[in-house]
Write a protein that holds these residues in place. Structure first.
Motif, PDB file in Angstrom:
ATOM      1  N   GLU A 362       0.845  -1.203   0.000  1.00  0.00           N
ATOM      2  CA  GLU A 362       0.000   0.000   0.000  1.00  0.00           C
ATOM      3  C   GLU A 362       0.878   1.250   0.000  1.00  0.00           C
ATOM      4  O   GLU A 362       0.586   2.231  -0.680  1.00  0.00           O
ATOM      5  CB  GLU A 362      -0.915  -0.004   1.221  1.00  0.00           C
ATOM      6  CG  GLU A 362      -1.995  -1.072   1.186  1.00  0.00           C
ATOM      7  CD  GLU A 362      -2.889  -1.025   2.417  1.00  0.00           C
ATOM      8  OE1 GLU A 362      -2.576  -0.252   3.351  1.00  0.00           O
ATOM      9  OE2 GLU A 362      -3.902  -1.744   2.460  1.00  0.00           O
ATOM     10  N   LEU A 366       1.098   4.103  -2.909  1.00  0.00           N
ATOM     11  CA  LEU A 366       0.876   5.515  -2.591  1.00  0.00           C
ATOM     12  C   LEU A 366       2.011   6.365  -3.151  1.00  0.00           C
ATOM     13  O   LEU A 366       1.781   7.428  -3.742  1.00  0.00           O
ATOM     14  CB  LEU A 366       0.764   5.694  -1.076  1.00  0.00           C
ATOM     15  CG  LEU A 366       0.713   7.143  -0.579  1.00  0.00           C
ATOM     16  CD1 LEU A 366      -0.532   7.848  -1.104  1.00  0.00           C
ATOM     17  CD2 LEU A 366       0.732   7.190   0.948  1.00  0.00           C
ATOM     18  N   GLN A 369       1.601   6.817  -6.906  1.00  0.00           N
ATOM     19  CA  GLN A 369       0.543   7.765  -7.263  1.00  0.00           C
ATOM     20  C   GLN A 369       0.968   9.200  -6.957  1.00  0.00           C
ATOM     21  O   GLN A 369       0.655  10.121  -7.709  1.00  0.00           O
ATOM     22  CB  GLN A 369      -0.739   7.422  -6.507  1.00  0.00           C
ATOM     23  CG  GLN A 369      -1.376   6.109  -6.945  1.00  0.00           C
ATOM     24  CD  GLN A 369      -2.690   5.847  -6.227  1.00  0.00           C
ATOM     25  OE1 GLN A 369      -3.609   6.647  -6.276  1.00  0.00           O
ATOM     26  NE2 GLN A 369      -2.762   4.731  -5.527  1.00  0.00           N
ATOM     27  N   VAL A 376      -2.835  12.534  -3.579  1.00  0.00           N
ATOM     28  CA  VAL A 376      -3.704  11.354  -3.560  1.00  0.00           C
ATOM     29  C   VAL A 376      -4.779  11.598  -2.506  1.00  0.00           C
ATOM     30  O   VAL A 376      -4.473  11.845  -1.337  1.00  0.00           O
ATOM     31  CB  VAL A 376      -2.918  10.068  -3.219  1.00  0.00           C
ATOM     32  CG1 VAL A 376      -3.856   8.873  -3.205  1.00  0.00           C
ATOM     33  CG2 VAL A 376      -1.797   9.848  -4.225  1.00  0.00           C
ATOM     34  N   SER A 379      -7.785   7.896   0.193  1.00  0.00           N
ATOM     35  CA  SER A 379      -7.366   6.502   0.040  1.00  0.00           C
ATOM     36  C   SER A 379      -7.397   5.820   1.402  1.00  0.00           C
ATOM     37  O   SER A 379      -7.033   6.416   2.412  1.00  0.00           O
ATOM     38  CB  SER A 379      -5.952   6.432  -0.545  1.00  0.00           C
ATOM     39  OG  SER A 379      -5.932   6.969  -1.841  1.00  0.00           O
ATOM     40  N   GLU A 380      -7.835   4.571   1.402  1.00  0.00           N
ATOM     41  CA  GLU A 380      -7.946   3.836   2.660  1.00  0.00           C
ATOM     42  C   GLU A 380      -6.706   2.969   2.873  1.00  0.00           C
ATOM     43  O   GLU A 380      -6.257   2.274   1.968  1.00  0.00           O
ATOM     44  CB  GLU A 380      -9.197   2.955   2.647  1.00  0.00           C
ATOM     45  CG  GLU A 380      -9.460   2.267   3.973  1.00  0.00           C
ATOM     46  CD  GLU A 380     -10.778   1.497   3.990  1.00  0.00           C
ATOM     47  OE1 GLU A 380     -10.821   0.400   4.585  1.00  0.00           O
ATOM     48  OE2 GLU A 380     -11.758   2.013   3.408  1.00  0.00           O
TER      49      GLU A 380
END
Length: 767
Positions: A362, A366, A369, A376, A379-380
């Motif tokens: 994750e 991130l 992105q 960003v 986002s979770e």
């Protein structure tokens, strides 16, 4: 004298003018080379003036000169080149003789060559652009070249002497100088800071637009008033700054400055002494208005104070993380508290060192992105607290520059409790859906506002035939479920009155048009934050059918018991009466009453046939069951049936499928077929077509008799199969009752479908 040498001297004589014209752009070595050539040229002139140069000496001179020299004939074919000429193009001297000049070089100079041959005058070119086709990687180069004609005794051009010098470096320097000057003027004219050029005595020579705007004067006015009108001499920092500049040739200081109207403002002045190309000492002054800067600094201080409060006292988790090494620069109290740390434990630590990320994939996603978009949003992610607990967050991250260093500003919301609530709600909904969808009752949720269908269970789809897509978002009226719309009105009124309703009996119509007897129960509830009606529908169609069948069978049993009890007692007297009537009818005395005698016998026979049918209803009637071909039994009685149809101007078609033999009583099955066919024929107008079919389905073998009459009315439907019920003027009402009794004795079942286009009776024999 050798004419070529004179032309060479004439060309070289131009070198002094080169120094005068381009001296500002030439290096010392270049100037030295030119001066040496001038001296050499002068020496040659003196020597040539006294005597003729031998050809051998001239060849040596041309061969060893550092300039590129070539000799061509009048058609531009090479006669001779020196080594520098060949080396310039990465060739050898031997590559040139017997080759034309334009085989090696572009033809853009051919007109010039032709002009020299035609006019017999030398041609000199400066900074001529040249592209070597054999060496495109060199790009465009530049050269100065001279083409000198050598005349023969007839004053015609015999040879051409070609001198070439590479000046690419000189041109590049000149271009850079022009570019540098353009950049200087762009900076000077577009700078937001004031720039002044002045003599050390204070006379202003030039001012940029920003200076004019800052001091509220035109450039001419600034040059006229001088430095002392712009600086507040009463401010001791002014003299100190100029004194320091005189000592170390530069100074930077804040001081008080004056506008045209006498108003004062604070400014930062950077001043330097320098020499121009003529050696004259000048000064440059760059002035920045500090009033706006101080306002900005104060606003920045207030902004930083607000940011500090907004950052550290924010309920949102916030953190600054250095991009290159993932080190926390700062975190607010909320960020540290949610993850179970003190701020001091996190600041200066690497996120990997603290083990915050549950899934490093994750984190990598991130980063990718952020690199692509710079931001960003929403986002979770899953974080791990100090105690090891999994924390769910929704994060918005931005890339920022802080003191020239790339950083990440992360704003996060802890949604752990929300996730648990949503998960519990999801599980609750899953349980609800599983309960509803596994329930053998029809269930539906309607909006209490407009009665649109919000949700249905699987049994709704199965029983009523409408898919979820066809049902949700419309009302039950739209899909025509209610057989009687007034029932719906009464149902809703009762529901509104009490808030709930139980076992309200009505009839529904499914997608295929089948009628369902149902019991409705409903109550008000909340679904997805909306007031709605939860409705449970119990399909009692089969129950009502069984109840009707039981009532009908009870009636048949009663009639059968009566038939068994009194059938013989009635038949015996009737047989006696019929015998005496026949006996009397044979006597001459009663010849005139013969017609009446025959009528009485017919009526007695008719009564006897009714009693025969009546006895067929007897429950304990003996039947002889054998495994026979149903198709064969149909074929056996088909002529009789067709004869009945022809009398009524009607037709019969037969479709007999491949079916196994069934256990039947031959005579009773014939009676059943005859009764069903005659009922069907009587239900159709003249010209009608009746179909007899046999086929196999999942339950066994089926006999179907289909007419094309007007169908059975709802009033008659409820009484079908009831003994003595008939719609015919001369019927006994025992035909269908006998059929149902025969079916019962054969462990078969009779059902039917009716519509305005006709009725089909199905007799289903089990395997």
């Amino acid at each position: 004298m050798f004419n070529a040498v004179e032309e060479v001297n004439r060309a070289r004589g131009a070198s002094s003018s080169l120094i005068e014209k381009y001296g500002a752009y030439l290096t010392d070595n270049m100037i030295k080379d030119i001066q040496e050539l001038e001296a050499e040229n002068t020496s040659l002139k003196e020597e040539i003036g006294n005597r003729e140069i031998p050809k051998a000496a001239l060849k040596v001179l041309l061969k060893y000169t550092t300039s590129s020299v070539a000799i061509m004939d009048s058609n531009y074919n090479y006669v001779w080149v020196n080594t520098p000429y060949a080396q310039k193009d990465s060739r050898s001297v031997a590559d040139y003789p017997d080759h034309n000049h334009f085989e090696f070089y572009p033809s853009d100079t051919k007109e010039v060559f032709e002009q020299v041959v035609g006019t017999k005058e030398a041609y000199i070119a400066y900074n001529w652009p040249f592209t070597n086709a054999d060496h495109p990687e060199l790009g465009v180069t530049y050269c100065d070249w001279t083409l000198v004609p050598v005349l023969d005794s007839s004053d015609e051009v015999e040879l051409l002497v070609y001198f070439r010098n590479d000046v690419t470096e000189h041109v590049r320097v000149q271009e850079k100088l022009v570019e540098s000057q353009e950049r200087y003027h762009a900076i000077f004219n577009n700078s937001l800071d004031a720039i002044l050029l002045a003599n050390p005595n204070g006379t202003i020579l030039s001012a940029n637009p920003a200076a004019c705007h800052m001091f509220d004067r035109t450039e001419e006015e600034l040059c006229a008033v001088g430095r002392n009108e712009l600086f507040d001499i009463d401010d001791p920092r002014v003299l100190q700054a100029f004194k320091r500049r005189g000592e170390v040739r530069s100074s930077t200081s804040e001081m008080t400055l004056l506008r045209k109207d006498g108003t004062k403002f604070d400014g930062e002045v950077i001043s330097m002494l320098f020499k121009d190309k003529n050696g004259q000492i000048l000064s440059s002054m760059i002035v920045r208005n500090m009033s706006e800067r101080k306002k900005t600094e104060e606003a920045l201080r207030l902004s930083e104070d607000k940011f500090y409060k907004a950052f550290h006292h924010n309920q949102t988790m916030m953190a600054f993380i250095r991009l290159k090494d993932d080190v926390f620069i700062d975190v607010n109290n909320s960020y540290a508290k949610v993850l179970g740390y003190y701020r001091e434990e996190m600041i200066g630590k690497n996120v990997l060192e603290l083990g915050i990320w549950v899934d490093l994939g994750e984190k990598q996603n991130l980063r990718k992105q952020l690199a692509e978009n710079g931001c960003v949003r929403n986002s979770e992610f899953r974080f791990r607290s100090k105690s090891g607990e999994i924390i769910y967050v929704v994060a918005t991250t931005n890339l920022l520059d802080i003191a020239g260093e790339k950083c990440i500003l992360a704003s996060l919301i802890d949604i752990t409790e929300l996730k648990k609530t949503v998960d519990d709600l999801r599980k609750s909904k899953e349980l609800f859906h599983k309960t509803c969808n596994s329930n053998p009752l029809i269930m539906a949720i309607f909006s209490a506002e407009d009665y649109t269908i919000m949700e249905v269970n699987d049994f709704f789809v199965k029983k009523l035939g409408y898919t979820r897509k066809e049902s949700i978002g419309i009302t039950a009226v739209d899909i025509n479920i209610w057989l009687d719309i007034n029932d719906r009105k009464r149902y809703l009124e009762e529901l509104d009155k009490n808030g709930f309703i139980e076992n309200y009996e009505t009839r529904f119509r499914n997608k295929l048009g089948d009628i369902l007897n149902v019991l409705l129960s409903g109550f008000y509830t909340t679904w997805n934050n909306e007031q709605c009606i939860f409705t449970i529908v119990n399909d009692i169609t089969e129950l009502r059918h069984y109840q009707h069948e039981m009532a009908r069978l009870d009636g048949l049993n009663l009639v059968g018991e009566m038939a068994a009890g009194i059938g013989h007692e009635i038949r015996n007297p009737m047989t006696t009466v019929r015998g005496f009537i026949q006996l009397l009818g044979g006597k001459e005395k009663y010849v005139k009453d013969k017609e009446y005698m025959n009528l009485m016998i017919e009526e007695l026979d008719r009564a006897n046939s009714i009693i025969t049918e009546f006895l067929s209803l007897a429950k304990d009637k003996t039947v002889e069951l054998k495994r026979l071909s149903l198709n064969q039994e149909v074929r056996t009685i088909l002529p009789l049936l067709q004869a009945d149809a022809m009398k009524q101007d009607k037709n019969i078609e037969v479709h007999l499928g491949e079916i196994p033999n069934v256990v039947i009583d031959r005579n009773e099955i014939k009676q059943l077929i005859i009764n069903l066919v005659r009922n069907g024929l009587e239900a159709m107008p003249p010209g009608g077509l009746l179909s007899i079919k046999t086929f196999k389905d999942n339950d066994g073998v089926v006999l179907a008799v289909q007419d094309h009459g007007r169908g059975i009315t709802p009033e008659v439907l409820e009484k079908i199969g009831t003994p003595f019920f008939t719609t015919k003027d001369t019927g006994t009402g025992l035909g269908l009752a006998v059929c149902y009794r025969i079916a019962q004795r054969h462990n078969a079942r009779i059902d039917f479908k009716t519509s305005p286009d006709g009725t089909t009776f199905y007799v289903r024999f089990s395997n």
